[in-house]
Design a protein around this motif. Structure first.
Motif, mmCIF file in Angstrom:
data_model
loop_
_atom_site.group_PDB
_atom_site.id
_atom_site.type_symbol
_atom_site.label_atom_id
_atom_site.label_comp_id
_atom_site.label_asym_id
_atom_site.label_seq_id
_atom_site.Cartn_x
_atom_site.Cartn_y
_atom_site.Cartn_z
ATOM 1 N N GLY A 73 40.912 39.293 40.557
ATOM 2 C CA GLY A 73 40.500 40.581 41.078
ATOM 3 C C GLY A 73 40.546 41.650 39.998
ATOM 4 O O GLY A 73 41.083 41.449 38.919
ATOM 5 N N PHE A 74 39.940 42.785 40.306
ATOM 6 C CA PHE A 74 39.854 43.879 39.359
ATOM 7 C C PHE A 74 40.489 45.136 39.928
ATOM 8 O O PHE A 74 40.247 45.486 41.077
ATOM 9 C CB PHE A 74 38.390 44.188 39.017
ATOM 10 C CG PHE A 74 37.796 43.189 38.059
ATOM 11 C CD1 PHE A 74 37.788 43.435 36.694
ATOM 12 C CD2 PHE A 74 37.235 42.011 38.533
ATOM 13 C CE1 PHE A 74 37.240 42.523 35.816
ATOM 14 C CE2 PHE A 74 36.688 41.088 37.662
ATOM 15 C CZ PHE A 74 36.694 41.350 36.298
ATOM 16 N N LYS A 102 43.582 47.760 44.126
ATOM 17 C CA LYS A 102 42.372 46.926 44.084
ATOM 18 C C LYS A 102 41.618 47.119 45.388
ATOM 19 O O LYS A 102 42.191 46.956 46.464
ATOM 20 C CB LYS A 102 42.732 45.454 43.889
ATOM 21 C CG LYS A 102 43.366 45.171 42.548
ATOM 22 C CD LYS A 102 43.667 43.695 42.407
ATOM 23 C CE LYS A 102 44.323 43.403 41.078
ATOM 24 N NZ LYS A 102 44.619 41.972 40.954
ATOM 25 N N MET A 103 40.350 47.455 45.280
ATOM 26 C CA MET A 103 39.519 47.745 46.447
ATOM 27 C C MET A 103 38.615 46.552 46.758
ATOM 28 O O MET A 103 38.039 45.947 45.846
ATOM 29 C CB MET A 103 38.649 48.972 46.182
ATOM 30 C CG MET A 103 39.425 50.203 45.722
ATOM 31 S SD MET A 103 40.636 50.785 46.911
ATOM 32 C CE MET A 103 39.572 51.375 48.201
ATOM 33 N N LEU A 104 38.453 46.264 48.038
ATOM 34 C CA LEU A 104 37.582 45.177 48.459
ATOM 35 C C LEU A 104 36.146 45.405 47.988
ATOM 36 O O LEU A 104 35.496 44.488 47.492
ATOM 37 C CB LEU A 104 37.617 45.024 49.981
ATOM 38 C CG LEU A 104 36.703 43.944 50.576
ATOM 39 C CD1 LEU A 104 37.063 42.565 50.039
ATOM 40 C CD2 LEU A 104 36.780 43.977 52.097
ATOM 41 N N LEU A 144 31.291 43.993 44.736
ATOM 42 C CA LEU A 144 30.249 44.371 43.774
ATOM 43 C C LEU A 144 30.374 43.575 42.477
ATOM 44 O O LEU A 144 29.369 43.088 41.935
ATOM 45 C CB LEU A 144 30.312 45.870 43.490
ATOM 46 C CG LEU A 144 29.951 46.775 44.660
ATOM 47 C CD1 LEU A 144 30.294 48.220 44.336
ATOM 48 C CD2 LEU A 144 28.486 46.629 45.031
ATOM 49 N N LEU A 145 31.604 43.427 41.982
ATOM 50 C CA LEU A 145 31.785 42.682 40.733
ATOM 51 C C LEU A 145 31.537 41.189 40.921
ATOM 52 O O LEU A 145 31.002 40.530 40.017
ATOM 53 C CB LEU A 145 33.183 42.939 40.168
ATOM 54 C CG LEU A 145 33.341 44.329 39.566
ATOM 55 C CD1 LEU A 145 34.813 44.662 39.354
ATOM 56 C CD2 LEU A 145 32.572 44.449 38.264
ATOM 57 N N VAL A 176 36.897 35.722 43.980
ATOM 58 C CA VAL A 176 36.846 35.202 45.352
ATOM 59 C C VAL A 176 38.213 34.652 45.764
ATOM 60 O O VAL A 176 38.673 34.888 46.885
ATOM 61 C CB VAL A 176 35.731 34.144 45.496
ATOM 62 C CG1 VAL A 176 35.792 33.461 46.848
ATOM 63 C CG2 VAL A 176 34.363 34.788 45.266
ATOM 64 N N THR A 177 38.875 33.952 44.858
ATOM 65 C CA THR A 177 40.209 33.428 45.150
ATOM 66 C C THR A 177 41.175 34.565 45.460
ATOM 67 O O THR A 177 41.939 34.505 46.432
ATOM 68 C CB THR A 177 40.735 32.591 43.969
ATOM 69 O OG1 THR A 177 39.854 31.479 43.771
ATOM 70 C CG2 THR A 177 42.148 32.088 44.226
ATOM 71 N N TYR A 178 41.143 35.613 44.652
ATOM 72 C CA TYR A 178 42.003 36.780 44.891
ATOM 73 C C TYR A 178 41.731 37.373 46.282
ATOM 74 O O TYR A 178 42.656 37.627 47.054
ATOM 75 C CB TYR A 178 41.799 37.846 43.806
ATOM 76 C CG TYR A 178 42.328 39.183 44.238
ATOM 77 C CD1 TYR A 178 43.693 39.438 44.261
ATOM 78 C CD2 TYR A 178 41.467 40.178 44.679
ATOM 79 C CE1 TYR A 178 44.190 40.652 44.708
ATOM 80 C CE2 TYR A 178 41.952 41.394 45.120
ATOM 81 C CZ TYR A 178 43.306 41.623 45.136
ATOM 82 O OH TYR A 178 43.791 42.824 45.593
ATOM 83 N N VAL A 179 40.472 37.615 46.599
ATOM 84 C CA VAL A 179 40.113 38.237 47.882
ATOM 85 C C VAL A 179 40.605 37.381 49.047
ATOM 86 O O VAL A 179 41.236 37.890 49.975
ATOM 87 C CB VAL A 179 38.593 38.488 47.976
ATOM 88 C CG1 VAL A 179 38.177 38.834 49.395
ATOM 89 C CG2 VAL A 179 38.174 39.589 47.009
ATOM 90 N N LEU A 180 40.347 36.090 48.998
ATOM 91 C CA LEU A 180 40.735 35.222 50.112
ATOM 92 C C LEU A 180 42.240 35.007 50.199
ATOM 93 O O LEU A 180 42.788 34.832 51.286
ATOM 94 C CB LEU A 180 40.007 33.880 50.006
ATOM 95 C CG LEU A 180 38.485 33.964 50.161
ATOM 96 C CD1 LEU A 180 37.857 32.588 49.972
ATOM 97 C CD2 LEU A 180 38.099 34.579 51.493
#
Length: 129
Positions: A7-8, A24-26, A31-32, A56-60
């Motif tokens: 993630g960023f 960190k924003m969804l 977008l990235l 994607v791994t970070y988000v999930l």
């Protein structure tokens, strides 16, 4: 600004982009992820696919809510300290990794005996850009 957990972060809090603002924003991740997906599709470069996978791994992993939805952000403040869950001091590294693995762990995550994020610190050494 990326992190070892994927993630960023939204932005940096210093001119050299060495210290992230840990929020960190969804929508930034979405977008990235799209940018890195297109970069990988256009170039076939495995580096862009790797970054996409890490986003994607970070988000999930970190933004998924118990009911299946996604949180809109990960807050920068943890236990009253900016980025607390992302910062490690020497004692914590020794405790978690032990004396044998600590030097390798520091190399992997790019740590140093004196970090640049906790307490008063001298400016970091100049790095090649």
């Amino acid at each position: 600004m990326g992190s070892p957990r994927g993630g960023f972060s939204r932005y940096s809090v210093d001119r050299e982009w060495l210290v992230p603002h840990f929020e960190k924003m969804l929508y930034d991740q979405a977008l990235l992820a799209r940018v890195y997906l297109h970069a990988w599709q256009l170039t076939g470069d495995a580096r862009w696919r790797q970054v996409l996978t890490e986003i994607v791994t970070y988000v999930l992993r970190d933004l998924r809510l118990p009911g299946g939805g996604l949180a809109s952000a990960e807050d920068a403040d943890s236990e009253g300290e900016e980025g607390r869950f992302y910062l490690w001091d020497q004692h914590e590294l020794n405790e978690v990794l032990g004396p044998e693995l600590r030097p390798r762990g520091v190399r992997v995550v790019g740590g140093a005996t004196r970090g640049q994020l906790r307490g008063p610190q001298p400016p970091p050494p100049a790095r090649a850009r």
